[in-house]
Design a protein around this motif. Sequence first.
Motif, mmCIF file in Angstrom:
data_model
loop_
_atom_site.group_PDB
_atom_site.id
_atom_site.type_symbol
_atom_site.label_atom_id
_atom_site.label_comp_id
_atom_site.label_asym_id
_atom_site.label_seq_id
_atom_site.Cartn_x
_atom_site.Cartn_y
_atom_site.Cartn_z
ATOM 1 N N GLN A 363 -20.998 19.086 -28.545
ATOM 2 C CA GLN A 363 -21.199 20.327 -27.527
ATOM 3 C C GLN A 363 -19.553 20.852 -27.571
ATOM 4 N N VAL A 364 -19.822 22.287 -27.594
ATOM 5 C CA VAL A 364 -18.647 23.146 -27.701
ATOM 6 C C VAL A 364 -18.634 24.109 -26.879
ATOM 7 N N THR A 365 -17.608 24.627 -26.014
ATOM 8 C CA THR A 365 -17.458 25.745 -25.240
ATOM 9 C C THR A 365 -16.606 26.621 -25.842
ATOM 10 N N THR A 366 -17.155 27.975 -26.174
ATOM 11 C CA THR A 366 -16.667 29.015 -26.505
ATOM 12 C C THR A 366 -15.605 29.535 -25.627
ATOM 13 N N GLN A 370 -19.538 30.316 -22.995
ATOM 14 C CA GLN A 370 -20.637 29.785 -23.553
ATOM 15 C C GLN A 370 -20.697 28.376 -24.027
ATOM 16 N N VAL A 371 -21.642 27.438 -23.659
ATOM 17 C CA VAL A 371 -21.708 26.163 -23.860
ATOM 18 C C VAL A 371 -22.806 26.155 -25.150
ATOM 19 N N LEU A 372 -22.421 25.408 -26.502
ATOM 20 C CA LEU A 372 -23.192 25.435 -27.474
ATOM 21 C C LEU A 372 -23.218 24.032 -27.985
ATOM 22 N N SER A 373 -24.506 23.349 -28.171
ATOM 23 C CA SER A 373 -24.754 22.022 -28.595
ATOM 24 C C SER A 373 -25.049 22.152 -30.161
#
Length: 823
Positions: A363-366, A370-373
């Motif tokens: 899981q990455v937070t830009t 915004q949170v991206l999985s």
Amino acid sequence: MSDSDGRKTLGLGGSRPANVKQSFSHGRTKNVVVETKRKRVVVPKPGGQKPSGPGAGPVGDPSKRPAGITDSEMERRLKAVQAAKSREVEEAAAREAEEKARAEDRERRRAEIEAKEAEDREREESLKAKAEDEERAKRDAEAAAQAAARPAAEPAAARATPNKALPSATPRKTERDREETNKKNRQDDDRRSGKLTVNQAMRGGEGGRQRSMAQMKRKQDRARAKAMGGNVEREKIIRDVQLPPAIVVSELAARMAEKTGAVVKALMNSGLMIGQNETIDADTAELIIEEFGHKVVRVSDADVEDVIKLEVDDEADLVGRPPVITIMGHVDHGKTSLLDAIRKAKVVAGEAGGITQHIGAYQVTTEGGQVLSFLDTPGHAAFTSMRSRGAQVTDIVVLVVAADDAVMPQTIEAIAHAKAAKVPMIVAINKIDKPSADPDKVRAALLQHEVIVEKMSGDVQDVEVSAITGQGLDELLEAISLQSEILELKANPNRAAVGAVIEAKLDVGRGPVATVLVQNGTLRTGDIFVVGEQYGKVRALIDDQGNRIKEAGPSVPVEVLGLNGTPEAGDVLNVTETEAQAREIAEYRANAAKDKRAAAGAATTLDQLMANAKADENVSELPILVKADVQGSAEAIVQAMEKIGNDEVRVRVLHSGVGAITETDVGLAEASGAPIMGFNVRANASARNTANQKGVEIRYYSIIYDLVNDVKAAASGLLSNEIKETFIGYANIKEVFKVTGIGKVAGCLVTEGVARRSAGVRLLRDNVVIHEGTLKTLKRFKDEVPEVQSGQECGMAFENYDDIRPDDVIEIFTREEVTRTLA
């Protein structure tokens, strides 16, 4: 020692010596008479009176002592007599003690038997008293019921005849006396029992189990109806009987609350001779249920999964969730490196050979918040099923294509998976920093697979990126954000969690661990869940950074601890209310899978069974055991092993699993004669020692290519060598001669090629092969020669064959073995 007559004997044995005749006494001292071959001698006992008579004399006087008897011999014999006496006394004392012990043992056993018989008599008397009390209480209840049911005119008749009123008072007194007697007997029974039971504690001295008011009322109604002369019929209770596809007769009777004998009788009346422990089908059971007047409710074993209901969420409960992005593409096109650049991590540094061996969930937070999985899937062809599972749980697919390599087979496969999952695709043209990069070539190649990018007037976004320099990463994240906004992804976090298993493994110290992507709801610590054929309770939740968390919402990948076994990658996780429900569902799924495997491997007819047996005889098998670090890798290896082989050779995976190689695995391999293939796992100490003792081969691998190639090479060794024939010449038979000692010899003319003595030959007659063998002789004139060239005449004789005729053709050929390999 002494003989049977009580006479003293000499010697160390149990019998009297031949030279000792008798013993006699002179006054107080006993003398021993010894008879030798020469004369009769009387030997006095030491300390006694000297013997008198013929041949008597002192012990120390050798002139008067018989020949051959010395002082030492006399002393030795006398000592032997004393020792025999002492042994006799000791044996008598031992026999007396033994007899005394036996008598005591008999007395003890007799006392135990008498005590047991007394206890049995007391128990029988108690049971008899209880039975009498119950019979007496029953008679009293019947008398009370009859008295209550008498008509109202009976009291008037009683007043008219006062002499008959006396017996009415007697039952009351008798009933009181009986109650006191019963109470006293019960107290005696309780005192005899010696322990307090639950029934006695609940009874509290009130005189037995208390009946409910409804039960007493029903009893009075039955007694009243019986006194009035009516038939007592119990009210029929109609029940809803749950009926599975097959049921045991006794279980059917229990569900109907009917007697088992009545159900068996009903079956016999229907013409079915079935016992209570036999199974009947649902249709037969339905007829029996209807005959007894109950209602049928058809159920199946699959109804246990009804507790997992597909809830339809209200629009008001839905909130936005992060998108799930799957990275796909060909091997070595830079998928993991691109994800590392986005995460600003170095996941690739820990991978063997720079190859992703299993699915990773991150899981990455830009920078924009915004949170991206992300799901990182392997690119090798063996991981097709794993990439398929990644596409099933994803929202957006990022197709990574190397700008210097264009479209490759796994790239085409990733496109097919994305289209099958019906999810939008974003093309990331990677390695744009290389001098040989050609993005337009990639876009043109994608057109052949119906992927039209925006720069070519299509609807698929494409971004030129570089994982090394970071070029185009912001544009890629912006494209992902734009696509997620278009999809308007929402989920309900306030409900039972539903997720998909991305990966599963058996970790030392933590047990079975599953990487789960929560798709809907919220998974919390302590939740009871079922996943595939396994179940458990969430013991801990660990995020992609290794931190423990208390709950995981939609689109959050977490590691779940607390399973009872390792699930399959791709299984669905559902939260249940109770552990019993989860266990029941898991057992049903496990049994269903077992039955399915058994049905797939079983022959339904005798012809199929014989065909399978014949096929197995003609096929050589290479058995192996596979242990991997995670479930997905093990599954991919098994699928790759199934593709190795042909009609003659195949690879058979005896067992596959996750976790370290154990001593049990070594035992199975030793019994089957199979090697153990360990993928990113090692054998423990006991397993290594056992393998060395039993000679079991264990091979370790960290890259799947090496494992597949080694197994393929080993399987190729089971192939039989191919026999290749080469025709080297032909010869025509001109004449046949008979030669003494050799037989028939063909006079031939070599028309083509060469005739060799060591080659094989076939005899052709009218172009039909009538014999195949070898040559006995090959002569040129009178000389034996190794070969004859074309155009020359020669003589040939066949080994063990004489049926040769003129105009026959001899075909000469050679054979050679060619080693075969699997493609």
